[in-house]
Design an enzyme around this catalytic site. Structure first.
Site, PDB file in Angstrom:
ATOM      1  CB  CYS A  17      55.624  37.720  83.226  1.00 23.60           C
ATOM      2  SG  CYS A  17      54.560  39.690  83.404  1.00 23.60           S
ATOM      3  CG  ASN A  20      52.936  42.919  80.024  1.00 24.68           C
ATOM      4  OD1 ASN A  20      52.435  44.314  79.382  1.00 24.68           O
ATOM      5  ND2 ASN A  20      53.661  43.330  80.463  1.00 24.68           N
ATOM      6  CB  CYS A  22      54.599  41.850  88.709  1.00 18.69           C
ATOM      7  SG  CYS A  22      52.901  42.096  89.656  1.00 18.69           S
ATOM      8  NE  ARG A  23      56.641  37.250  86.551  1.00 18.56           N
ATOM      9  CZ  ARG A  23      56.310  36.145  85.969  1.00 18.56           C
ATOM     10  NH1 ARG A  23      56.794  35.067  86.187  1.00 18.56           N
ATOM     11  NH2 ARG A  23      55.449  36.023  86.406  1.00 18.56           N
ATOM     12  CB  SER A  24      57.384  41.459  81.047  1.00 16.19           C
ATOM     13  OG  SER A  24      55.899  41.794  81.512  1.00 16.19           O
ATOM     14  CG  ASP A 138      53.941  35.759  89.528  1.00 10.35           C
ATOM     15  OD1 ASP A 138      53.367  37.491  90.111  1.00 10.35           O
ATOM     16  OD2 ASP A 138      52.662  35.380  89.233  1.00 10.35           O
TER      17      ASP A 138
HETATM   18  P1  4NP Z   1      52.708  39.195  86.288  1.00  7.20           P
HETATM   19  O1  4NP Z   1      52.646  38.914  87.605  1.00  7.20           O
HETATM   20  O2  4NP Z   1      53.014  37.841  85.128  1.00  7.20           O
HETATM   21  O3  4NP Z   1      54.759  39.333  86.882  1.00  7.20           O
HETATM   22  O4  4NP Z   1      52.867  40.254  85.812  1.00  7.20           O
HETATM   23  C1  4NP Z   1      51.165  38.210  87.575  1.00  7.20           C
HETATM   24  C2  4NP Z   1      49.970  39.127  87.694  1.00  7.20           C
HETATM   25  C3  4NP Z   1      49.318  39.262  87.850  1.00  7.20           C
HETATM   26  C4  4NP Z   1      48.493  37.530  88.156  1.00  7.20           C
HETATM   27  C5  4NP Z   1      49.536  36.935  88.229  1.00  7.20           C
HETATM   28  C6  4NP Z   1      50.631  37.435  87.871  1.00  7.20           C
HETATM   29  N1  4NP Z   1      47.262  37.257  88.111  1.00  7.20           N
HETATM   30  O5  4NP Z   1      47.253  36.276  88.423  1.00  7.20           O
HETATM   31  O6  4NP Z   1      46.384  37.909  88.150  1.00  7.20           O
END
Ligand code: 4NP
Length: 166
Positions: A17, A20, A22-24, A138
């Site tokens: 993702c 790294n 939230c989702r992955s 996301d």
């Molecule tokens: P992820 O979510 O890609 O599922 O881990 C996000 C976590 C942090 C951010 C964006 C998406 N960020 O902008 O910091």
């Protein structure tokens, strides 16, 4: 490294993702548990295309929603995607189309450098009849309901890949 086909499970899978956190990380643990339950011995890891959260634990909301369904991701730490991942992993599964485009662009550069036998790339939803071509949205700027929904999709998409190999 082996090249997976429609019938053969890969030996290693990397969930990808953006951050790294939230989702992955959830996809990593869900896939680890489900693949083990199905009798596969697949190495599973996750990473983000961005470096922002490197070494941080997963977002507390992902940890909470995961724990509520039996997926403990407290020990996971974020890391950024690296070029060697394309040689280490058989299959990379992207949470959304931007993640997939970023992976494809790096793979193309490595191919142009003469690297071969690189990881296969796919959208995580590719095998899922219910959510085909959809992203795992996301949830970072969302609320707990968005994290619950992300985990719903992740569980369904993980099942769809495992069903393909069983
Ligand atoms: P992820 O979510 O890609 O599922 O881990 C996000 C976590 C942090 C951010 C964006 C998406 N960020 O902008 O910091």
């Amino acid at each position: 490294m082996t090249t997976p086909n429609n019938h053969t499970a890969p030996q290693s899978v990397l969930m990808v993702c953006l951050g790294n956190i939230c989702r992955s990380p959830l996809a990593e643990e869900v896939f680890r548990q489900k693949s083990r339950q199905a009798g596969f011995d697949i190495k599973v890891d996750s990473c983000g295309t961005a470096h922002w959260h490197e070494v941080n634990p997963a977002d507390v909301r992902s940890r909470q929603v995961g724990k509520s369904r039996g997926y403990n991701i407290d020990q996971l730490r974020a890391r950024q995607l690296k070029n060697s991942d394309f040689e280490t992993f058989d299959l990379m599964l992207a949470m959304d189309k931007q993640n997939l485009a970023d992976l494809q662009s790096i793979k193309d550069k490595l191919t142009a450098q003469g690297k071969t036998n690189l990881a296969q790339l796919a959208l995580f939803s590719e095998q899922d009849a219910t959510y085909q071509h959809q992203k795992v949205p996301d949830p970072y700027y969302g609320d707990m309901a968005d994290f619950e929904q992300a985990l719903d999709l992740i569980e369904s998409m993980a099942d769809s890949w495992i069903n393909k190999w069983t």
